[in-house]
Design an enzyme around this catalytic site. Structure first.
Site, PDB file in Angstrom:
ATOM      1  N   GLU A  22      10.136  16.482  14.970  1.00 36.86           N
ATOM      2  CA  GLU A  22      10.785  16.200  12.943  1.00 36.86           C
ATOM      3  C   GLU A  22      10.021  16.817  13.222  1.00 36.86           C
ATOM      4  OE1 GLU A  22       9.373  12.580  11.343  1.00 36.86           O
ATOM      5  OE2 GLU A  22      11.308  12.136  10.320  1.00 36.86           O
ATOM      6  N   SER A  36       5.361   7.484  10.226  1.00 38.55           N
ATOM      7  CA  SER A  36       6.055   8.571  11.554  1.00 38.55           C
ATOM      8  C   SER A  36       6.260   7.206  12.040  1.00 38.55           C
ATOM      9  CB  SER A  36       4.784   9.241  10.889  1.00 38.55           C
ATOM     10  OG  SER A  36       3.647   8.891  11.613  1.00 38.55           O
ATOM     11  N   LYS A  78       0.775  -1.102   0.245  1.00 39.71           N
ATOM     12  CA  LYS A  78      -0.106   0.222  -0.052  1.00 39.71           C
ATOM     13  C   LYS A  78       0.868   1.069   0.180  1.00 39.71           C
ATOM     14  CE  LYS A  78      -1.451   2.592   3.021  1.00 39.71           C
ATOM     15  NZ  LYS A  78      -1.807   4.087   2.159  1.00 39.71           N
ATOM     16  N   CYS A 117      13.378  10.875   5.743  1.00 39.98           N
ATOM     17  CA  CYS A 117      14.344  10.219   7.383  1.00 39.98           C
ATOM     18  C   CYS A 117      15.202  10.749   8.108  1.00 39.98           C
ATOM     19  CB  CYS A 117      13.489   9.020   7.185  1.00 39.98           C
ATOM     20  SG  CYS A 117      14.656   7.814   6.762  1.00 39.98           S
ATOM     21  N   ARG A 131       4.352   8.047  14.920  1.00 41.71           N
ATOM     22  CA  ARG A 131       2.956   8.018  15.440  1.00 41.71           C
ATOM     23  C   ARG A 131       2.862   6.670  14.987  1.00 41.71           C
ATOM     24  NH1 ARG A 131      -1.913  12.138  16.427  1.00 41.71           N
ATOM     25  NH2 ARG A 131      -0.139  13.019  16.999  1.00 41.71           N
ATOM     26  N   THR A 132       2.778   6.736  13.503  1.00 41.09           N
ATOM     27  CA  THR A 132       1.366   5.435  12.498  1.00 41.09           C
ATOM     28  C   THR A 132       2.267   4.380  12.772  1.00 41.09           C
ATOM     29  OG1 THR A 132       1.518   6.769  10.800  1.00 41.09           O
ATOM     30  CG2 THR A 132       0.990   4.516  10.437  1.00 41.09           C
ATOM     31  N   GLU A 185      10.399   1.181  10.118  1.00 39.80           N
ATOM     32  CA  GLU A 185      11.558   2.401   9.958  1.00 39.80           C
ATOM     33  C   GLU A 185      10.783   3.847  10.191  1.00 39.80           C
ATOM     34  OE1 GLU A 185      14.420   2.262   9.404  1.00 39.80           O
ATOM     35  OE2 GLU A 185      14.644  -0.428   8.473  1.00 39.80           O
TER      36      GLU A 185
HETATM   37  P1  NAD Z   1       2.930   8.494   7.930  1.00 39.51           P
HETATM   38  O1  NAD Z   1       3.044   7.411   9.124  1.00 39.51           O
HETATM   39  O2  NAD Z   1       1.766   9.189   7.560  1.00 39.51           O
HETATM   40  O3  NAD Z   1       2.099   7.334   6.554  1.00 39.51           O
HETATM   41  C1  NAD Z   1       2.631   5.961   6.181  1.00 39.51           C
HETATM   42  C2  NAD Z   1       1.758   5.420   5.689  1.00 39.51           C
HETATM   43  O4  NAD Z   1       1.556   4.139   6.418  1.00 39.51           O
HETATM   44  C3  NAD Z   1       0.973   5.662   4.721  1.00 39.51           C
HETATM   45  O5  NAD Z   1       0.840   4.988   3.656  1.00 39.51           O
HETATM   46  C4  NAD Z   1      -0.116   5.763   5.100  1.00 39.51           C
HETATM   47  O6  NAD Z   1      -1.343   5.796   3.821  1.00 39.51           O
HETATM   48  C5  NAD Z   1      -0.596   4.289   6.236  1.00 39.51           C
HETATM   49  N1  NAD Z   1      -1.005   4.739   7.136  1.00 39.51           N
HETATM   50  C6  NAD Z   1      -1.294   5.085   8.029  1.00 39.51           C
HETATM   51  N2  NAD Z   1      -1.932   5.502   9.287  1.00 39.51           N
HETATM   52  C7  NAD Z   1      -1.842   3.907   9.691  1.00 39.51           C
HETATM   53  C8  NAD Z   1      -2.613   2.962   9.984  1.00 39.51           C
HETATM   54  N3  NAD Z   1      -2.775   3.451  10.596  1.00 39.51           N
HETATM   55  N4  NAD Z   1      -2.281   1.251   9.463  1.00 39.51           N
HETATM   56  C9  NAD Z   1      -1.639   1.578   8.359  1.00 39.51           C
HETATM   57  N5  NAD Z   1      -0.964   1.982   8.406  1.00 39.51           N
HETATM   58  C10 NAD Z   1      -0.915   3.442   8.197  1.00 39.51           C
HETATM   59  O7  NAD Z   1       4.410   8.469   7.394  1.00 39.51           O
HETATM   60  P2  NAD Z   1       4.380   9.989   6.152  1.00 39.51           P
HETATM   61  O8  NAD Z   1       3.923  11.070   5.809  1.00 39.51           O
HETATM   62  O9  NAD Z   1       4.254   9.143   4.716  1.00 39.51           O
HETATM   63  O10 NAD Z   1       6.057   9.644   5.699  1.00 39.51           O
HETATM   64  C11 NAD Z   1       6.632  10.651   6.964  1.00 39.51           C
HETATM   65  C12 NAD Z   1       7.482   9.882   7.896  1.00 39.51           C
HETATM   66  O11 NAD Z   1       8.122   9.008   7.011  1.00 39.51           O
HETATM   67  C13 NAD Z   1       8.414  11.221   7.670  1.00 39.51           C
HETATM   68  O12 NAD Z   1       8.409  10.355   9.701  1.00 39.51           O
HETATM   69  C14 NAD Z   1       9.659  10.385   8.166  1.00 39.51           C
HETATM   70  O13 NAD Z   1      10.884  10.212   8.487  1.00 39.51           O
HETATM   71  C15 NAD Z   1       9.558   8.689   7.970  1.00 39.51           C
HETATM   72  N6  NAD Z   1       9.958   7.758   7.220  1.00 39.51           N
HETATM   73  C16 NAD Z   1      10.593   7.051   7.852  1.00 39.51           C
HETATM   74  C17 NAD Z   1      11.788   6.796   6.520  1.00 39.51           C
HETATM   75  C18 NAD Z   1      13.098   5.820   7.376  1.00 39.51           C
HETATM   76  O14 NAD Z   1      13.928   4.789   6.662  1.00 39.51           O
HETATM   77  N7  NAD Z   1      13.323   5.488   9.244  1.00 39.51           N
HETATM   78  C19 NAD Z   1      12.382   6.896   5.505  1.00 39.51           C
HETATM   79  C20 NAD Z   1      10.742   7.504   4.649  1.00 39.51           C
HETATM   80  C21 NAD Z   1      10.117   7.963   5.461  1.00 39.51           C
END
Ligand code: NAD
Length: 492
Positions: free
Chosen positions: A393, A237, A183, A294, A239-240, A259
């Site tokens: 962040e 993120s 997804k 990230c 939180r997610t 991640e």
């Molecule tokens: P996000 O957590 O808002 O969403 C990520 C994904 O999770 C999306 O596909 C979203 O639809 C899905 N999602 C949201 N709620 C969910 C739930 N309850 N159950 C299942 N899936 C759910 O993050 P974002 O805004 O898309 O990305 C930015 C974040 O990602 C930043 O915090 C960044 O640091 C992190 N990130 C981390 C890495 C790493 O390698 N550590 C790499 C890239 C991004």
């Protein structure tokens, strides 16, 4: 490729399931181009019932296709072909990636697409390299561990590098013999559809790699909870990530790779060689992709005696960046993914200033002349560990600057109470660098550089609330296998 006409990019929407595009969903989400804020397409949302059906079908396809059982060498051959097709498709994939994301076309063509292809190739090469071990046992027994795929892996990706982040999930999972339901982010849902098309063209059996669209709370949640999802891999993120971990615990104690977010320090000692280069590295680490990375090096910790000199150089580099649409050739500062995210950056900066910080540069929107939201690279001084921009962040081009006088002070400032994703240390003193490597709580430490190379051998992943497990490296491949222990008594 350094520019393209956004009106001429063909966008196919829908889910990609069993080798076909499917436009099913009880509702649709509008998808916006970050560069100009224009709604350019919509994407269907798979509800829980549809998500369940897709996972069931994937599981059936995994079993009936024999993807997990074919000779690993054959699986490797298919995936190498997949990598070749991705690399050769740059003229289609790069504009598609740049159109709906924050990735400027030059970077999408020169880095995102080739890096995606190479990642797939890297894991293809693992397919017949790790099969298990023979254990040291007493003479009368033969002990083995056999590496087996899990079955169906549920993969959830973020929006900041849509193709690359997805490839880090799907490539090791497929190479290890799993099926994948991916997804993507609802913000950037289209480029991975093309990836799934190319996988089938390469010979991945239809239905073994499916892309399902929708928002996190509906589709993502149903995906991770499905009983046939045997492992979950997530980037997004913190939180997610926590919500997904809870869902995995509630729905079958599934293994999960997370991640997550970061707030990574870059520590510069006064002896760091070539201050101009250091300044360029630091600027790139926080302004690349407009800080929507990230591992963005968003906390600069600098030895007091060179702080002014370094800050001045970074400020010059920031001043030269040109905000613009991802399809324009001169763009060196990416758009912010959405107006909401730009407003969040603005608020964090304003609140940090209100709490006593000083703006050295930036602190305002930039004009990208294309209608999207842009934010000028910002340096915030006179901050401390309690400042919002130091703790949170930001996911924008915002650098906080703190000074130190001693090594101990630098290390203490570098530690973050919650995050531990990455860190950089810049010094000519090897012993000092190594003491820092030992001392810092971070999943990756870069010395006299900042950011990844294309060495896929080096895993990436965070400590503390930055995540669990690794992407890349042998570790990500092994995380897609489960190891069965066998003990044979040879006396009977
Ligand atoms: P996000 O957590 O808002 O969403 C990520 C994904 O999770 C999306 O596909 C979203 O639809 C899905 N999602 C949201 N709620 C969910 C739930 N309850 N159950 C299942 N899936 C759910 O993050 P974002 O805004 O898309 O990305 C930015 C974040 O990602 C930043 O915090 C960044 O640091 C992190 N990130 C981390 C890495 C790493 O390698 N550590 C790499 C890239 C991004």
């Amino acid at each position: 490729m350094d520019s393209f006409d956004p009106g001429k990019v063909a966008v196919r929407s829908g889910h990609f399931i069993d080798g076909k595009y499917i436009d099913e969903g009880t509702r649709k989400l509008q998808v916006v181009r970050p560069s100009d804020g224009v709604v350019y397409a919509s994407v269907p949302v798979a509800n829980a019932e549809m998500t369940d059906r897709v996972v069931e079908n994937t599981w059936t396809a995994w079993r009936s296709s024999g993807w997990g059982q074919i000779a690993p060498r054959e699986r490797a051959r298919v995936l190498r072909r997949f990598a070749d097709l991705v690399a050769a498709d740059v003229e289609t994939l790069a504009p598609l990636e740049a159109l709906g994301s924050t990735r400027p076309i030059r970077e999408a063509a020169a880095w995102d697409v080739p890096f995606t292809a190479e990642g797939i190739r890297f894991y293809a090469e693992f397919a017949d390299k790790i099969g298990g071990d023979v254990a040291a046992t007493d003479h009368d027994h033969l002990g083995m561990t056999i590496a087996e795929p899990y079955g169906v892996v549920g993969a959830i990706a973020p929006w900041n590098f849509p193709l690359v982040m997805a490839s880090w999930k799907l490539a090791p999972a497929l190479a290890a013999g799993n099926a994948v339901v991916l997804k993507p982010s609802e913000t950037t849902p289209f480029s991975v559809l093309r990836l799934a098309e190319l996988a089938v063209e390469a010979g991945v059996p239809a239905g073994v790699f499916n892309v399902i669209q929708g928002d996190g709370h509906t589709t993502g949640d149903a995906l991770v909870r499905h009983p046939h999802i045997a492992k979950v891999t997530f980037t997004g993120s913190t939180r997610t990530g926590a919500a997904i971990m809870a869902a995995c615990a509630e729905s079958g104690t599934k293994p999960v790779t997370l991640e997550l977010g970061g707030k990574s320090p870059q520590v510069v000692f006064a002896d760091a060689p070539r201050l101009d280069d250091v300044a360029r590295r630091i600027a790139a680490a926080v302004a690349g992709n407009a800080g929507q990375v990230c591992v963005a090096g968003s906390r600069l910790l600098v030895e007091r005696s060179i702080a002014e000199e370094l800050a001045e150089r970074i400020e010059w580099i920031f001043a030269e960046l040109r905000a613009g649409a991802t399809w324009s050739s001169g763009t060196t500062l990416s758009p912010i993914i959405s107006e909401t995210q730009a407003a969040r950056i603005e608020t964090i900066v304003q609140r940090t200033v209100a709490s006593g910080a000083t703006l050295r540069c930036g602190g305002h929107r930039a004009d990208g002349e294309s209608g999207g939201a842009f934010y000028f690279p910002t340096i915030l001084c006179d901050v401390n560990e309690q400042s919002e921009a130091v703790r949170e962040e930001v996911f924008g081009p915002v650098l906080t600057l703190q000074t130190f006088d001693t090594e101990a002070e630098a290390l203490a400032l570098a530690q973050h109470p919650d995050y531990g994703l990455a860190a950089g240390v810049h010094t000519a003193d090897l012993g000092l660098a190594l003491r820092f490597v030992r001392g810092i709580e971070a999943g990756t430490v870069w010395v006299n550089r900042y950011g990844r190379t294309s060495d896929f051998t080096i895993p990436t992943g965070g400590f503390k609330r930055s995540g669990i497990g690794k992407d890349l490296g042998r570790q990500a491949y092994e995380a897609n296998l489960r190891f069965k222990s066998v003990l044979i008594d040879m006396r009977s």
